[in-house]
Design an enzyme around this catalytic site. Structure first.
Site, PDB file in Angstrom:
ATOM      1  N   ASP A 158       0.824  -1.213   0.000  1.00 27.68           N
ATOM      2  CA  ASP A 158       0.000   0.000   0.000  1.00 27.68           C
ATOM      3  C   ASP A 158       0.860   1.265   0.000  1.00 27.68           C
ATOM      4  OD1 ASP A 158      -2.428   1.326   0.006  1.00 27.68           O
ATOM      5  OD2 ASP A 158      -3.247   0.169   1.678  1.00 27.68           O
ATOM      6  N   GLU A 191      -0.959   1.599  -5.246  1.00 29.34           N
ATOM      7  CA  GLU A 191      -0.515   2.990  -5.150  1.00 29.34           C
ATOM      8  C   GLU A 191      -1.600   3.920  -5.672  1.00 29.34           C
ATOM      9  OE1 GLU A 191       1.692   6.223  -7.386  1.00 29.34           O
ATOM     10  OE2 GLU A 191       0.328   4.638  -8.005  1.00 29.34           O
ATOM     11  N   TRP A 192      -2.765   3.321  -5.974  1.00 28.36           N
ATOM     12  CA  TRP A 192      -3.999   4.039  -6.340  1.00 28.36           C
ATOM     13  C   TRP A 192      -3.901   4.820  -7.659  1.00 28.36           C
ATOM     14  CZ3 TRP A 192      -2.611   6.538  -1.182  1.00 28.36           C
ATOM     15  CH2 TRP A 192      -2.726   5.605  -0.136  1.00 28.36           C
ATOM     16  N   GLY A 193      -2.853   4.551  -8.440  1.00 23.08           N
ATOM     17  CA  GLY A 193      -2.718   5.245  -9.720  1.00 23.08           C
ATOM     18  C   GLY A 193      -2.104   6.626  -9.612  1.00 23.08           C
ATOM     19  N   ASP A 213     -10.012   3.574  -3.761  1.00 27.49           N
ATOM     20  CA  ASP A 213     -10.742   2.363  -3.350  1.00 27.49           C
ATOM     21  C   ASP A 213     -12.150   2.269  -3.928  1.00 27.49           C
ATOM     22  OD1 ASP A 213      -8.506   1.910  -1.875  1.00 27.49           O
ATOM     23  OD2 ASP A 213      -9.503   1.841   0.066  1.00 27.49           O
TER      24      ASP A 213
HETATM   25  C1  GLA Z   1      -5.985   1.324   1.284  1.00 29.72           C
HETATM   26  C2  GLA Z   1      -6.115   0.311   0.167  1.00 29.72           C
HETATM   27  C3  GLA Z   1      -7.254  -0.645   0.493  1.00 29.72           C
HETATM   28  C4  GLA Z   1      -6.975  -1.338   1.818  1.00 29.72           C
HETATM   29  C5  GLA Z   1      -6.767  -0.321   2.908  1.00 29.72           C
HETATM   30  C6  GLA Z   1      -6.267  -0.958   4.203  1.00 29.72           C
HETATM   31  O1  GLA Z   1      -7.083   2.159   1.338  1.00 29.72           O
HETATM   32  O2  GLA Z   1      -6.329   0.949  -1.073  1.00 29.72           O
HETATM   33  O3  GLA Z   1      -7.433  -1.575  -0.557  1.00 29.72           O
HETATM   34  O4  GLA Z   1      -5.844  -2.164   1.678  1.00 29.72           O
HETATM   35  O5  GLA Z   1      -5.815   0.672   2.546  1.00 29.72           O
HETATM   36  O6  GLA Z   1      -6.014  -0.041   5.202  1.00 29.72           O
END
Ligand code: GLA
Length: 411
Positions: A158, A191-193, A213
């Site tokens: 993450d 890394e969410w992009g 997310d």
């Molecule tokens: C981030 C990630 C999620 C999850 C949470 C856990 O938000 O994008 O998929 O793993 O952390 O805290």
């Protein structure tokens, strides 16, 4: 004695060097082949967040091994955040939360392996995870070694609390540490992009998250202070332009599945089908121990999963969008295609698709349809029925927030 040593050394030296090169090459090959098709499994986060325990993981593995999911290709049972104790031990070793994982991760991995499945775990590139537990910053090698010793097969990594870090370098560091252990551990970049991981993630990990997310909504976005959660359609829309970066061994990850977590059956079916069309990792996120038959039916449909697992590994392209109905085409092996009519509207929608007046040209796969000269047989994948051929127009009705998924096989 000195001479003998010298002689042996001068012979063994080059041989050992060559052997070592061979083993480095073999290792690189193993890692590159960790996800020739998108990985399939389960992860605790979407349904359970911090409520993880060894009992949940064991019971989930039991369910996956016996309910048809393993047979359908699911393999990984992944523990997300908050499995860790609040701090490391005095030697810097990561510890599992004692109360929730009293037997430790190694025993749990043994158990999951005994079911013919694999165990995944979670960490973060920063000093702390998103849930505030110890992250892997400056402990990359030590943590990677621990995962290998425990028998972990998958790491989701993450990006919380990473101020001042550069994502490519931070992910490369953990990637190298994992490889150095010699254990094949699938590396899933989360890394969410933010720093466009599709541009640098290939060769670092097997998949990279492209967005923030997901949450169990079909078409909404939820605002929180400082971040957003996205429903299925908003995430789908954010995949625009990314398909050329994915392929065997390196996948765009539009986040884990929310099937069975509260959307309607139609929405769950549309969500699952589109993730298959996108060649996305299929990481389920519901309670596998208690699912209704519709959920299980969606998650284990072998014909739909076959689109996801097609060996070409080419993501679908959006061919058209009219009145809220999108038509997506996915090139498949053996000159086959998948076609998905996605109805984004709440109400049912009639479609009339005259194959002969349509032509798909895909620059990414260099494939094109020639419906005027090449006919295909049509198979409705969810209804399990044949729908005629491309020689005549397809007339159908797609329910609201649902799909019509069709496989085209050359006649
Ligand atoms: C981030 C990630 C999620 C999850 C949470 C856990 O938000 O994008 O998929 O793993 O952390 O805290």
């Amino acid at each position: 004695m000195k001479n003998k040593f010298l002689t042996l050394n001068s012979v063994a030296g080059p041989a050992a060097f060559l052997l070592c090169l061979a083993c480095v090459a073999a290792r690189a090959q193993t890692f590159d082949q960790l996800a020739p098709t998108p990985q399939m499994g389960w992860n605790s986060w979407n349904k359970f967040q911090g409520q993880v325990s060894e009992q949940l993981i064991r019971e989930t593995a039991d369910a996956m091994a016996t309910n048809g999911m393993k047979d359908a290709g699911y393999q990984y049972v992944n523990i997300d955040d908050l499995w860790q104790a609040a701090s490391r031990d005095e030697s810097g070793n990561l510890l599992a939360d004692r109360a929730r994982f009293p037997s430790g991760i190694k025993k749990l991995a043994d158990y999951v392996h005994s079911k013919g499945l694999k165990l995944g775990i979670y960490s973060d590139a920063g000093a702390k995870t998103c849930g505030g537990r110890p992250g892997s910053l400056n402990y990359e090698e030590q943590d990677a070694k621990a995962y290998a010793v425990w028998g972990v097969d998958y790491l989701k990594y993450d990006w919380c609390n990473t101020q001042g870090l550069q994502a490519p370098a931070a992910y490369k560091k953990m990637s190298d540490a994992l490889r150095a252990t010699g254990r094949p551990i699938l590396f899933s970049l989360c890394e969410w992009g933010n720093s466009k991981p599709w541009l640098w993630g290939k060769g670092v990990g097997q998949s990279w998250r492209t967005t923030g997310d997901i949450y169990a909504s079909f078409d909404q976005v939820q605002n929180h202070p400082g971040y957003k959660d996205y429903g299925v359609l908003p995430i789908l829309d954010m995949q625009e332009g990314l398909r050329k970066y994915a392929g065997p061994g390196h996948w765009n990850d539009p986040d884990m599945l929310e099937v069975g977590n509260g959307m309607s059956v139609n929405e769950d079916r549309a969500h699952f089908t589109m993730w298959c069309m996108l060649a996305a990792p299929l990481i389920t996120g519901n309670d596998l121990r208690h699912m209704n038959p519709e959920t299980l039916k969606i998650l284990t449909d072998k014909e739909v999963i076959a689109l996801n697992q097609d060996k070409l590994g080419i993501e679908a392209l959006k061919y058209s969008a009219t009145d809220g109905v999108e038509v997506w085409f996915k090139p498949l092996a053996n000159d086959a295609w998948a076609v998905c009519f996605l109805n984004r509207n709440k109400d049912p929608h009639k479609i009339a698709f005259d194959w002969n007046s349509e032509k798909v040209t895909d620059d990414v796969s260099n494939r094109e349809t020639k419906f005027d000269t090449t006919a295909y047989r049509l198979r409705d994948l969810w209804q399990k029925q044949d729908l005629g051929t491309t020689k005549t127009p397809l007339n159908a009705q797609v329910p609201g927030h649902d799909v019509l998924a069709v496989r085209l096989e050359k006649m």
